[in-house]
Design a protein around this motif. Sequence first.
Motif, mmCIF file in Angstrom:
data_model
loop_
_atom_site.group_PDB
_atom_site.id
_atom_site.type_symbol
_atom_site.label_atom_id
_atom_site.label_comp_id
_atom_site.label_asym_id
_atom_site.label_seq_id
_atom_site.Cartn_x
_atom_site.Cartn_y
_atom_site.Cartn_z
ATOM 1 N N SER A 53 0.865 -1.174 0.000
ATOM 2 C CA SER A 53 0.000 0.000 0.000
ATOM 3 C C SER A 53 0.904 1.226 0.000
ATOM 4 N N ILE A 54 0.777 2.050 -1.018
ATOM 5 C CA ILE A 54 1.628 3.237 -1.156
ATOM 6 C C ILE A 54 0.736 4.464 -1.289
ATOM 7 N N THR A 55 0.845 5.376 -0.341
ATOM 8 C CA THR A 55 0.064 6.607 -0.398
ATOM 9 C C THR A 55 1.007 7.806 -0.418
ATOM 10 N N VAL A 56 0.581 8.816 -1.151
ATOM 11 C CA VAL A 56 1.366 10.043 -1.296
ATOM 12 C C VAL A 56 0.525 11.216 -0.803
ATOM 13 N N THR A 57 1.097 12.001 0.085
ATOM 14 C CA THR A 57 0.428 13.182 0.617
ATOM 15 C C THR A 57 1.252 14.411 0.283
ATOM 16 N N SER A 58 0.566 15.428 -0.222
ATOM 17 C CA SER A 58 1.267 16.677 -0.545
ATOM 18 C C SER A 58 0.292 17.840 -0.445
ATOM 19 N N LEU A 59 0.786 19.046 -0.697
ATOM 20 C CA LEU A 59 -0.048 20.242 -0.654
ATOM 21 C C LEU A 59 -0.812 20.454 -1.953
ATOM 22 N N ASN A 60 -0.497 19.668 -2.956
ATOM 23 C CA ASN A 60 -1.097 19.862 -4.268
ATOM 24 C C ASN A 60 -2.062 18.717 -4.571
ATOM 25 N N ALA A 61 -3.345 19.055 -4.692
ATOM 26 C CA ALA A 61 -4.362 18.034 -4.928
ATOM 27 C C ALA A 61 -4.188 17.358 -6.275
ATOM 28 N N GLU A 62 -3.826 18.111 -7.290
ATOM 29 C CA GLU A 62 -3.661 17.535 -8.617
ATOM 30 C C GLU A 62 -2.510 16.526 -8.652
ATOM 31 N N SER A 63 -1.434 16.848 -7.951
ATOM 32 C CA SER A 63 -0.306 15.904 -7.898
ATOM 33 C C SER A 63 -0.700 14.626 -7.174
ATOM 34 N N ASN A 64 -1.489 14.788 -6.128
ATOM 35 C CA ASN A 64 -1.939 13.606 -5.388
ATOM 36 C C ASN A 64 -2.764 12.684 -6.279
ATOM 37 N N MET A 65 -3.591 13.283 -7.113
ATOM 38 C CA MET A 65 -4.447 12.481 -7.973
ATOM 39 C C MET A 65 -3.641 11.619 -8.941
ATOM 40 N N GLN A 130 5.926 18.291 -4.974
ATOM 41 C CA GLN A 130 6.792 19.079 -4.092
ATOM 42 C C GLN A 130 6.654 18.586 -2.653
ATOM 43 N N ASP A 131 7.754 18.235 -2.049
ATOM 44 C CA ASP A 131 7.805 17.772 -0.657
ATOM 45 C C ASP A 131 6.765 16.676 -0.367
ATOM 46 N N PRO A 132 6.817 15.571 -1.099
ATOM 47 C CA PRO A 132 5.818 14.516 -0.865
ATOM 48 C C PRO A 132 6.072 13.766 0.447
ATOM 49 N N ILE A 133 4.990 13.352 1.076
ATOM 50 C CA ILE A 133 5.070 12.467 2.239
ATOM 51 C C ILE A 133 4.563 11.102 1.786
ATOM 52 N N ILE A 134 5.431 10.105 1.842
ATOM 53 C CA ILE A 134 5.101 8.781 1.304
ATOM 54 C C ILE A 134 4.995 7.773 2.447
ATOM 55 N N ASN A 135 3.949 6.999 2.389
ATOM 56 C CA ASN A 135 3.742 5.944 3.385
ATOM 57 C C ASN A 135 3.621 4.604 2.664
ATOM 58 N N ILE A 136 4.404 3.618 3.101
ATOM 59 C CA ILE A 136 4.386 2.284 2.499
ATOM 60 C C ILE A 136 4.082 1.246 3.569
ATOM 61 N N ARG A 137 3.141 0.371 3.267
ATOM 62 C CA ARG A 137 2.812 -0.735 4.166
ATOM 63 C C ARG A 137 2.741 -2.034 3.378
ATOM 64 N N ILE A 138 3.137 -3.128 4.032
ATOM 65 C CA ILE A 138 2.985 -4.460 3.434
ATOM 66 C C ILE A 138 1.612 -4.987 3.840
ATOM 67 N N MET A 139 0.732 -5.124 2.876
ATOM 68 C CA MET A 139 -0.653 -5.484 3.168
ATOM 69 C C MET A 139 -0.830 -6.975 3.481
ATOM 70 N N ASN A 140 0.048 -7.813 2.951
ATOM 71 C CA ASN A 140 -0.119 -9.256 3.129
ATOM 72 C C ASN A 140 0.993 -9.872 3.974
ATOM 73 N N PHE A 141 1.489 -9.122 4.973
ATOM 74 C CA PHE A 141 2.508 -9.682 5.869
ATOM 75 C C PHE A 141 1.846 -10.799 6.682
#
Length: 257
Positions: A53-65, A130-141
């Motif tokens: 599971s990879i999620t990206v958080t940033s200040l720009n909504a279009e980049s997130n999309m 710009q300045d992305p915050i990335i979160n990675i999780r292993i879903m099937n551990f």
Amino acid sequence: MKNILTLLAISLLSLSCSKRDLVYFSDIGTDTIYTTPIDSVVEQRIQEDDLLSITVTSLNAESNMLFNAGVLMPSGGNVNTVVSTPINESYLVDKNGFINYPVIGQINLKGLTKLEAVNKMSLLLDEYVQDPIINIRIMNFKVTVIGEVQKPSTFIIPTEKVTILEALGLAGDMTAFGRRENVLVIREKEGVRTTTRLNLNAKNVLASPYYYLQQNDVIYVEPYKTKSIQSDSNPRTFAIFTSIVTLLTIALFQIGN
């Protein structure tokens, strides 16, 4: 005749009875404080067939999309920060270690820790976000516990960190027939399958590199020989065995009188 019957009765009883140590870490005294450094934690590394599971958080909504599948929602109280909430979105690591990520394409994450994977993806996304915050999780551990336990099964571990004791706890603990001194752990790493046996009656297992489990580990709890004999024999055989022991005991009592 009395001596012969006595020897026969003792032999039969020795076959049916064996001393078993059912206590975990039985070599730790009740009045002893045992300490061991926690240096056996091995950080999980991404491997093939992992679902990420990879999620990206940033200040720009279009980049997130571009990099998240889902619905855009405000993050916390900051109306300027927007995140995309994934809906069952995950990326499969193929046999060569690659995931197919939007816009960027093929990314090789095999063998990396989550922190290393985050750093690698941050460099790749820097061109788009710009300045992305990335979160990675292993879903099937997952780990699998089979053999002489109450509830053998495969368990998904959301925290990606579990000890062999916690895994046995998820399986309802060992039965009375489980061999605590000879628990088998099967582990696959970098295309190599290894096995090791742990003595859970001994305190030194707390310092073992197998105390903390890794992705796809299999724990097998062997049965004692008495359980093996029972499984190989029918109830009638044991009924006859018990009757013989009882008759021998009566005969010895009568001869003694």
